[in-house]
Design a protein around this motif. Structure first.
Motif, PDB file in Angstrom:
ATOM      1  N   THR A 118       0.849  -1.196   0.000  1.00 54.32           N
ATOM      2  CA  THR A 118       0.000   0.000   0.000  1.00 54.32           C
ATOM      3  C   THR A 118       0.879   1.238   0.000  1.00 54.32           C
ATOM      4  O   THR A 118       2.059   1.170   0.370  1.00 54.32           O
ATOM      5  CB  THR A 118      -0.906   0.009   1.256  1.00 54.32           C
ATOM      6  OG1 THR A 118      -1.662   1.230   1.291  1.00 54.32           O
ATOM      7  CG2 THR A 118      -0.108  -0.074   2.555  1.00 54.32           C
ATOM      8  N   TYR A 119       0.309   2.377  -0.412  1.00 54.40           N
ATOM      9  CA  TYR A 119       1.008   3.666  -0.234  1.00 54.40           C
ATOM     10  C   TYR A 119       0.650   4.274   1.128  1.00 54.40           C
ATOM     11  O   TYR A 119       1.228   5.272   1.521  1.00 54.40           O
ATOM     12  CB  TYR A 119       0.608   4.650  -1.332  1.00 54.40           C
ATOM     13  CG  TYR A 119       1.298   4.415  -2.666  1.00 54.40           C
ATOM     14  CD1 TYR A 119       2.653   4.668  -2.822  1.00 54.40           C
ATOM     15  CD2 TYR A 119       0.586   3.969  -3.779  1.00 54.40           C
ATOM     16  CE1 TYR A 119       3.293   4.477  -4.038  1.00 54.40           C
ATOM     17  CE2 TYR A 119       1.211   3.777  -5.008  1.00 54.40           C
ATOM     18  CZ  TYR A 119       2.568   4.031  -5.129  1.00 54.40           C
ATOM     19  OH  TYR A 119       3.205   3.848  -6.333  1.00 54.40           O
ATOM     20  N   LYS A 120      -0.341   3.700   1.808  1.00 59.25           N
ATOM     21  CA  LYS A 120      -0.737   4.259   3.114  1.00 59.25           C
ATOM     22  C   LYS A 120       0.322   3.923   4.154  1.00 59.25           C
ATOM     23  O   LYS A 120       0.839   2.810   4.175  1.00 59.25           O
ATOM     24  CB  LYS A 120      -2.091   3.682   3.544  1.00 59.25           C
ATOM     25  CG  LYS A 120      -2.665   4.365   4.781  1.00 59.25           C
ATOM     26  CD  LYS A 120      -3.980   3.746   5.190  1.00 59.25           C
ATOM     27  CE  LYS A 120      -5.192   4.413   4.611  1.00 59.25           C
ATOM     28  NZ  LYS A 120      -5.308   5.851   4.813  1.00 59.25           N
ATOM     29  N   CYS A 121       0.629   4.901   4.988  1.00 61.89           N
ATOM     30  CA  CYS A 121       1.617   4.656   6.041  1.00 61.89           C
ATOM     31  C   CYS A 121       1.220   5.440   7.274  1.00 61.89           C
ATOM     32  O   CYS A 121       0.551   6.475   7.182  1.00 61.89           O
ATOM     33  CB  CYS A 121       3.010   5.082   5.571  1.00 61.89           C
ATOM     34  SG  CYS A 121       4.289   4.549   6.720  1.00 61.89           S
ATOM     35  N   THR A 122       1.637   4.968   8.415  1.00 61.04           N
ATOM     36  CA  THR A 122       1.396   5.686   9.666  1.00 61.04           C
ATOM     37  C   THR A 122       2.367   6.846   9.811  1.00 61.04           C
ATOM     38  O   THR A 122       2.167   7.716  10.640  1.00 61.04           O
ATOM     39  CB  THR A 122       1.579   4.713  10.841  1.00 61.04           C
ATOM     40  OG1 THR A 122       2.777   3.964  10.603  1.00 61.04           O
ATOM     41  CG2 THR A 122       0.405   3.769  10.964  1.00 61.04           C
ATOM     42  N   ARG A 136       6.638   8.681  -1.239  1.00 62.25           N
ATOM     43  CA  ARG A 136       5.782   9.731  -0.668  1.00 62.25           C
ATOM     44  C   ARG A 136       4.566   9.143   0.073  1.00 62.25           C
ATOM     45  O   ARG A 136       3.435   9.607  -0.078  1.00 62.25           O
ATOM     46  CB  ARG A 136       5.355  10.722  -1.756  1.00 62.25           C
ATOM     47  CG  ARG A 136       6.560  11.478  -2.303  1.00 62.25           C
ATOM     48  CD  ARG A 136       6.192  12.577  -3.257  1.00 62.25           C
ATOM     49  NE  ARG A 136       5.432  13.634  -2.629  1.00 62.25           N
ATOM     50  CZ  ARG A 136       5.087  14.758  -3.251  1.00 62.25           C
ATOM     51  NH1 ARG A 136       5.454  14.954  -4.506  1.00 62.25           N
ATOM     52  NH2 ARG A 136       4.400  15.673  -2.633  1.00 62.25           N
ATOM     53  N   CYS A 137       4.806   8.096   0.827  1.00 65.23           N
ATOM     54  CA  CYS A 137       3.721   7.459   1.581  1.00 65.23           C
ATOM     55  C   CYS A 137       3.332   8.339   2.765  1.00 65.23           C
ATOM     56  O   CYS A 137       4.136   9.103   3.283  1.00 65.23           O
ATOM     57  CB  CYS A 137       4.174   6.082   2.076  1.00 65.23           C
ATOM     58  SG  CYS A 137       4.578   4.972   0.719  1.00 65.23           S
ATOM     59  N   SER A 138       2.085   8.202   3.201  1.00 62.43           N
ATOM     60  CA  SER A 138       1.597   8.973   4.352  1.00 62.43           C
ATOM     61  C   SER A 138       0.243   8.406   4.777  1.00 62.43           C
ATOM     62  O   SER A 138      -0.351   7.606   4.053  1.00 62.43           O
ATOM     63  CB  SER A 138       1.447  10.455   3.972  1.00 62.43           C
ATOM     64  OG  SER A 138       0.271  10.626   3.207  1.00 62.43           O
ATOM     65  N   PRO A 139      -0.291   8.877   5.919  1.00 59.15           N
ATOM     66  CA  PRO A 139      -1.610   8.381   6.344  1.00 59.15           C
ATOM     67  C   PRO A 139      -2.714   8.725   5.343  1.00 59.15           C
ATOM     68  O   PRO A 139      -3.738   8.051   5.287  1.00 59.15           O
ATOM     69  CB  PRO A 139      -1.837   9.109   7.678  1.00 59.15           C
ATOM     70  CG  PRO A 139      -0.462   9.434   8.180  1.00 59.15           C
ATOM     71  CD  PRO A 139       0.357   9.721   6.960  1.00 59.15           C
ATOM     72  N   ALA A 140      -2.518   9.776   4.546  1.00 63.52           N
ATOM     73  CA  ALA A 140      -3.571  10.186   3.602  1.00 63.52           C
ATOM     74  C   ALA A 140      -3.577   9.350   2.316  1.00 63.52           C
ATOM     75  O   ALA A 140      -4.535   9.396   1.549  1.00 63.52           O
ATOM     76  CB  ALA A 140      -3.369  11.659   3.236  1.00 63.52           C
ATOM     77  N   LYS A 141      -2.499   8.604   2.092  1.00 62.94           N
ATOM     78  CA  LYS A 141      -2.417   7.850   0.838  1.00 62.94           C
ATOM     79  C   LYS A 141      -3.254   6.571   0.902  1.00 62.94           C
ATOM     80  O   LYS A 141      -3.611   6.106   1.984  1.00 62.94           O
ATOM     81  CB  LYS A 141      -0.956   7.504   0.530  1.00 62.94           C
ATOM     82  CG  LYS A 141      -0.097   8.721   0.212  1.00 62.94           C
ATOM     83  CD  LYS A 141      -0.430   9.299  -1.139  1.00 62.94           C
ATOM     84  CE  LYS A 141       0.176  10.674  -1.362  1.00 62.94           C
ATOM     85  NZ  LYS A 141       1.611  10.656  -1.606  1.00 62.94           N
ATOM     86  N   GLU A 142      -3.508   6.018  -0.292  1.00 60.44           N
ATOM     87  CA  GLU A 142      -4.376   4.835  -0.366  1.00 60.44           C
ATOM     88  C   GLU A 142      -3.703   3.729  -1.168  1.00 60.44           C
ATOM     89  O   GLU A 142      -2.508   3.767  -1.381  1.00 60.44           O
ATOM     90  CB  GLU A 142      -5.704   5.229  -1.027  1.00 60.44           C
ATOM     91  CG  GLU A 142      -6.478   6.210  -0.176  1.00 60.44           C
ATOM     92  CD  GLU A 142      -7.733   6.698  -0.856  1.00 60.44           C
ATOM     93  OE1 GLU A 142      -7.860   6.490  -2.080  1.00 60.44           O
ATOM     94  OE2 GLU A 142      -8.567   7.273  -0.153  1.00 60.44           O
TER      95      GLU A 142
END
Ligand code: SF4
Ligand code: SF4
Length: 323
Positions: free
Chosen positions: A15-19, A28-34
């Motif tokens: 996933t691109y989602k990350c804590t 460029r992963c982040s909590p906002a990514k999906e």
């Protein structure tokens, strides 16, 4: 022109989602990514790598933070075991989920019983901005009790002696620690790094100096690829440059057909390096910086410009890597 190397190493981005949202995240992963890779896509990528590389195939599962989607990760490992696909070399994590020892034991035992050879825990000043040291330590120690010390890697072990306490630092102290870390453990300025504050500190090269380097070797000699949650294939760590999509074509076909010297944009990177794209970008309004940190910095900056203009869509993407 020699054919490029046989791929034998593959990172599956669950996933691109990350804590976290680390300043040096290539994707460029982040909590906002999906995004969440389909189980069939992950398994077919794994099978294709085995077809390409046989017993040399090395798979690692990463993200984003793969443990956000633990049941999904577990299903991929279950399917791999059922199909006899062999070892997963590494599962990577930032340890943000590791609160509870019983839960950690259950998950690590699952990995251990599903052919996962190593657990890699990311910990450095950039990760410490988002993840508590206590979680990293609890996970590293507990995993070592179950898997053995040799099968638990912390990147970088050097930072494990004490809590880096980055969350409580003021901006100046944080910047100092970050700069020191990049000097000790150099990273490419790709992805998030290009928009973080540190880039100005490390931007010391003029375009003329960077223009000596093309990316022919980066494409020809890369034995590794990454597959993103949408099936996009990136060469090595060149995130955001799509060389194929395994939801449209099997990986072994992508490898067979891949001719970097003949693909839009990639042909310029291949022959001239990213500075070969400057003239075209300048005509479209790109404002050249006086200094860059190196070729990946200018490449990422130019690709961001092209992405924002909606150009070279099939190759410069996906959106997750650019905003
Ligand atoms: S570097 Fe790793 S932990 Fe940090 S934001 Fe990217 S995926 Fe998440
Ligand atoms: S300059 Fe671009 S294509 Fe070349 S190695 Fe860096 S990210 Fe990859």
């Amino acid at each position: 022109m020699p054919k490029f190397k046989l791929w034998n190493s593959m990172g599956i981005l669950l996933t691109y989602k990350c804590t976290a949202a680390c300043s040096f995240c290539y994707y460029r992963c982040s909590p906002a990514k999906e995004g969440l890779i389909k189980i069939d896509t992950a398994i077919s990528a794994w099978q294709s790598l085995i077809k390409l590389a046989g017993s040399s195939a090395k798979i690692h599962i990463t993200g984003g933070e793969p443990f956000i989607y633990w049941p999904h990760l577990a299903k991929i490992l279950d399917r791999g075991l059922e199909l006899g696909l062999g070892t997963v070399d590494v599962v990577e994590t930032n340890a943000s989920w590791a609160n509870d020892k019983a839960d950690i034991i259950e998950k690590i035992k699952f990995l251990d019983s599903h052919n996962v050879h190593k657990l890699k825990i990311s910990y450095d000043p950039f990760h410490a901005e988002f993840v508590e040291y206590s979680k990293v330590k609890l996970l590293a120690d507990t995993a070592a009790e179950i898997m053995g010390k040799d099968r638990v890697l912390v990147r970088w072990q050097e930072y494990m002696a004490n809590d880096l306490n980055v969350m409580n630092m003021d901006e100046d102290a944080k910047m100092e620690l970050f700069i020191d870390s990049i000097k000790k453990f150099p990273c490419r300025f790709n992805g998030q790094a290009v928009i973080c504050k540190l880039v100005d500190y490390f931007a010391t090269k003029e375009v003329e100096e960077i223009s000596k380097f093309n990316c022919g070797n980066s494409f020809l000699s890369s034995k590794g690829i990454h597959i993103d949650p949408y099936g996009n294939v990136f060469s090595g760590t060149c995130s955001g440059i799509i060389i194929g999509n395994i939801e449209k074509e099997p990986l072994e076909e992508i490898w067979r057909k891949f001719e970097p010297s003949k693909m839009d944009v990639i042909n310029v990177l291949f022959r001239e390096g990213p500075t070969g794209l400057l003239e075209n970008a300048a005509k479209l309004g790109y404002q050249k910086r006086r200094l860059y940190s190196g070729k990946c910095h200018i490449c990422t900056d130019l690709r961001q410009f092209f992405f924002d203009k909606g150009l070279f869509g099939p190759i410069i993407g996906p959106k997750a890597c650019y905003n």
